[in-house]
Each structure stands twice: as C-alpha cells, then as structure tokens.
Design an enzyme around this catalytic site. Sequence first.
Site, PDB file in Angstrom:
ATOM      1  N   ASN A  78      -5.199  12.815   0.381  1.00 54.11           N
ATOM      2  CA  ASN A  78      -4.323  11.940   1.174  1.00 54.11           C
ATOM      3  C   ASN A  78      -5.198  11.200   2.176  1.00 54.11           C
ATOM      4  OD1 ASN A  78      -1.641  10.954   1.819  1.00 54.11           O
ATOM      5  ND2 ASN A  78      -1.815  12.097   3.735  1.00 54.11           N
ATOM      6  N   LYS A  79      -4.574  10.354   2.970  1.00 51.64           N
ATOM      7  CA  LYS A  79      -5.292   9.500   3.917  1.00 51.64           C
ATOM      8  C   LYS A  79      -6.317  10.300   4.720  1.00 51.64           C
ATOM      9  CE  LYS A  79      -5.157   5.996   4.293  1.00 51.64           C
ATOM     10  NZ  LYS A  79      -6.186   5.170   3.600  1.00 51.64           N
TER      11      LYS A  79
ATOM     12  N   ARG B  70      -7.148   0.004  -6.813  1.00 53.22           N
ATOM     13  CA  ARG B  70      -7.400   1.083  -5.839  1.00 53.22           C
ATOM     14  C   ARG B  70      -7.553   2.383  -6.647  1.00 53.22           C
ATOM     15  NH1 ARG B  70      -4.117   1.323  -0.495  1.00 53.22           N
ATOM     16  NH2 ARG B  70      -6.000   2.453   0.096  1.00 53.22           N
TER      17      ARG B  70
ATOM     18  N   ASP C 111      -1.696  11.065  -2.117  1.00 53.59           N
ATOM     19  CA  ASP C 111      -2.068  10.024  -3.085  1.00 53.59           C
ATOM     20  C   ASP C 111      -2.357  10.626  -4.444  1.00 53.59           C
ATOM     21  OD1 ASP C 111      -2.634   8.632  -0.412  1.00 53.59           O
ATOM     22  OD2 ASP C 111      -2.747   7.057  -1.936  1.00 53.59           O
TER      23      ASP C 111
ATOM     24  N   GLN D 219      -2.216   2.740  10.073  1.00 53.86           N
ATOM     25  CA  GLN D 219      -0.906   2.694   9.383  1.00 53.86           C
ATOM     26  C   GLN D 219       0.162   3.447  10.183  1.00 53.86           C
ATOM     27  OE1 GLN D 219      -3.821   3.392   7.894  1.00 53.86           O
ATOM     28  NE2 GLN D 219      -3.829   2.890   5.722  1.00 53.86           N
TER      29      GLN D 219
ATOM     30  N   ARG E 162       0.857  -1.176   0.000  1.00 57.44           N
ATOM     31  CA  ARG E 162       0.000   0.000   0.000  1.00 57.44           C
ATOM     32  C   ARG E 162       0.894   1.227   0.000  1.00 57.44           C
ATOM     33  NH1 ARG E 162       2.183   1.976   3.878  1.00 57.44           N
ATOM     34  NH2 ARG E 162       0.689   3.655   3.780  1.00 57.44           N
ATOM     35  N   GLY E 163       0.247   2.409  -0.088  1.00 57.29           N
ATOM     36  CA  GLY E 163       1.029   3.634  -0.235  1.00 57.29           C
ATOM     37  C   GLY E 163       1.160   3.914  -1.725  1.00 57.29           C
ATOM     38  N   ALA E 164       0.881   5.160  -2.111  1.00 59.76           N
ATOM     39  CA  ALA E 164       0.745   5.481  -3.534  1.00 59.76           C
ATOM     40  C   ALA E 164       1.950   5.048  -4.392  1.00 59.76           C
ATOM     41  CB  ALA E 164       0.453   6.969  -3.688  1.00 59.76           C
TER      42      ALA E 164
HETATM   43  O1  MRU Z   1      -4.490   3.568   2.154  1.00 61.25           O
HETATM   44  P1  MRU Z   1      -2.996   3.700   2.117  1.00 61.25           P
HETATM   45  O2  MRU Z   1      -2.320   3.126   3.315  1.00 61.25           O
HETATM   46  O3  MRU Z   1      -2.423   3.177   0.812  1.00 61.25           O
HETATM   47  O4  MRU Z   1      -2.772   5.262   2.135  1.00 61.25           O
HETATM   48  C1  MRU Z   1      -1.476   5.787   2.119  1.00 61.25           C
HETATM   49  C2  MRU Z   1      -1.426   7.261   2.223  1.00 61.25           C
HETATM   50  O5  MRU Z   1      -2.416   7.939   2.348  1.00 61.25           O
HETATM   51  C3  MRU Z   1      -0.071   7.886   2.067  1.00 61.25           C
HETATM   52  O6  MRU Z   1       0.006   9.076   2.798  1.00 61.25           O
HETATM   53  C4  MRU Z   1       0.148   8.220   0.581  1.00 61.25           C
HETATM   54  O7  MRU Z   1      -0.101   7.086  -0.207  1.00 61.25           O
HETATM   55  C5  MRU Z   1       1.510   8.708   0.321  1.00 61.25           C
HETATM   56  S1  MRU Z   1       2.689   7.410   0.514  1.00 61.25           S
HETATM   57  C6  MRU Z   1       4.220   8.027   0.174  1.00 61.25           C
END
Ligand code: MRU
Length: 367
Positions: A250-251, A90, A240, A199, A53-55
């Site tokens: 973002n999250k 996603r 994201d 997270q 996970r994470g963009a």
């Molecule tokens: O749902 P996730 O855990 O994939 O969300 C991640 C985030 O929101 C991060 O802040 C974002 O992807 C940037 S990661 C460098």
Amino acid sequence: MRVGGTPYRSIFLDEDAWGVRVVDQTVLPHRFQLLRLESADDVVRAIRSMVVRGAPLIGAAAAYGVALAVRADPSDASLEDTLERLAATRPTAVNLRWALHRMDEVARDLPPELRADACYREAASLCDEDVEVNRAIGGHGLAILHELAVGRPLNVLTHCNAGWLATVDWGTATAPMYRAHDDGLDIHVWVDETRPRLQGAALTAWELGQHGVPHTLIPDSAAAHLMSKGEVDVVIVGTDRTTALGDVANKIGTYPLALAAADNGVPFYVAAPSPSIDWQTEDASRIPIEQRDSDEVISVRGLGPDDAVGVVRIAPEQTQAVNYGFDVTPRHLVTGLITERGVCDASGEGLRRLFPEGESAPGSEAS
Ligand code: MRU
C-alpha cells in the site's frame, strides 16, 4: 458520495454515452473539476499523471480505456496495443492487470464489430460491482467499529486516500467510516497527510469534509505519538496488492504505521476488495514497487496567493531525492483483512476460506 450535497461517482459515462467523465484529482481540494476522456491515450495520460488514482479506480479507468480504444478501432492489433499501453501505466496496483484481463476475455473472441458495445457493458458492470464490493466492505468494517465503540468518539486513523475518489464510490478503507457516520456512530478520523503527494491532506480530508465526517489532519510523523497516547482506537488502510499469503502493498508509509500500531496494541485492518488480491504472487518481494519522479519529494503542490494551483520547491536545488510509491506490510502486523465477503486473517488460509476459487485463478501459484 456527495459533493456539495450532490451524489457523484468518481468515473461515469458522459451524456453522449461514449465519452468518460472523471474527477480531476490533481486540482483537489482547491477545485472540483470534471474532465472528459475520449481515447485510450487520454486514459493513459490520466492514470500516469494521477488525474485518476487509487487501485480500484485505476482498474475502472483502464476498463473504459479499452472500450474507448475498440470504439475507435476494433481490430486485434488495436486491442493488443491498448492492453499493453494501459498495463504499463502504473505497476503496483494489481487491479489494473485484473481489469485488463477481464476486458481482454470479453473482447478477444468477439467479431470486431461487436467489441465496442460489449466492452462498454463490461466496463459499466465492473464499475457497478466495485460500488457493491465497497458497500459490503463498509458493512463488515462497520461491525468492527461498533464492537470497538467505547462511549466517546471512536478514533480511526487512515493513510493516503482509499476513499471514494480512489474507487468508483464509497472507498474501501473509508466505507466503514461513512457507514458508521451514517449509522449515528460517533467517529472521528485522524487523516495522515501522506507525503509526498499528500493524498490524505488533499483528497481524504476533502472527501470526509464533504460528507460531514469529523476528522483532523496530521503529519505522517505524528501517528505513532497519537497511538502511544491512546488516541487511536483502530487503523484502517487500503491496499494496492495483497499477496496470496496476505502481505499488503500500500502507499508508502503504511508499513511504519503498522509497526507503530503493533507496538501500541492498536488493531490494524486493511480494507481489501478481492480484485486487489494477487493470487499469482506468494512472495511479496516480487511485487513491483513503483518509483516516481523525485520532484514529488522536492516540491509540493498547493494553492498560491494568486488563487492558482502551483508547485513550490522545498529543498535545495542540488538535493537528490528518492520516491518509492509503496511499501509492503508483512502479514503478521495485520489484524485482519476486511473483504467484501467478510473479515479474515491476513494469511493464505484466511483468504482461501473466503475465496476458495482464488486458488484456481489464472496464473495463481497454486493453480
Ligand atoms: O498512488 P496512489 O494515490 O494511487 O495510491 C493509492 C493507495 O495507496 C491506496 O491506499 C490504494 O490504492 C487503495 S485505494 C482503495
């Protein structure tokens, strides 16, 4: 970054040079476990279940998903089908679309028998570039932290995990923190736990701990209180998807942090690598916001007394829950975007000053 002193990337090719290894993020911080992915289906499942996970990491994993698929079947039909299935995993992180577009460009015009090698090479360079981009973000963020340093530990607050686990290495929001710590700057990180999937608690706290960066975990609801007491010097979060005008998805929980930061005069920075800029979108209300299973709100995952990782329910059985994965922080609440090319205002002009080529990116509203 290091795990128990050993340097790791979050994704890498296995010894046989075709299987892909990833860190299983669903069992951290209780277990450090690597998984092997051998097909595009494995990658689809890993992204959907948030093993990865994470963009930026979603983009990197998808790139290898294409390589695995064309290795098994290099036909046009397989390529098309794989791109479609990976794109649907996603919806919010735009790096996914960016990475798949890159893989498509590389594979499409090649004869099928040459596609697999070319796709593996492209996936590997996409990963190497991610590392360099994040290292550069770390350098620009480090300059900000040095400027803010006040002769006592500098308190940085972050949300979710925009760390090395969310990228190939370094992280985006965490890169300045790692660089600062390595540089001898006295920093301390407030880590938002980041409900519902935690997270922050599970991943960011673990990462920072492995690297020896002093940090303290807080409930998300404590951030504004800490800011009001002057205990937060700067907020740095990831993204994201950043629109062509500088609004930031973002999250979930990032927007309230930005509101609290603005009300308390705390600088609010977004670490924004260029693959997470969506040149095609100016209107932030058009960003697809992922809605996830309500079980993630109704339950929490953790280590049980039997030393097994399990899930426990925390709400009454009949309770309904809503689970938006992301929110949008309007650009006027963002102090600056820390990109690999430097820091800019969160605005169309700011972004175009650093990325003049962005305007002509495929499908951008200005192109
Ligand atoms: O749902 P996730 O855990 O994939 O969300 C991640 C985030 O929101 C991060 O802040 C974002 O992807 C940037 S990661 C460098």
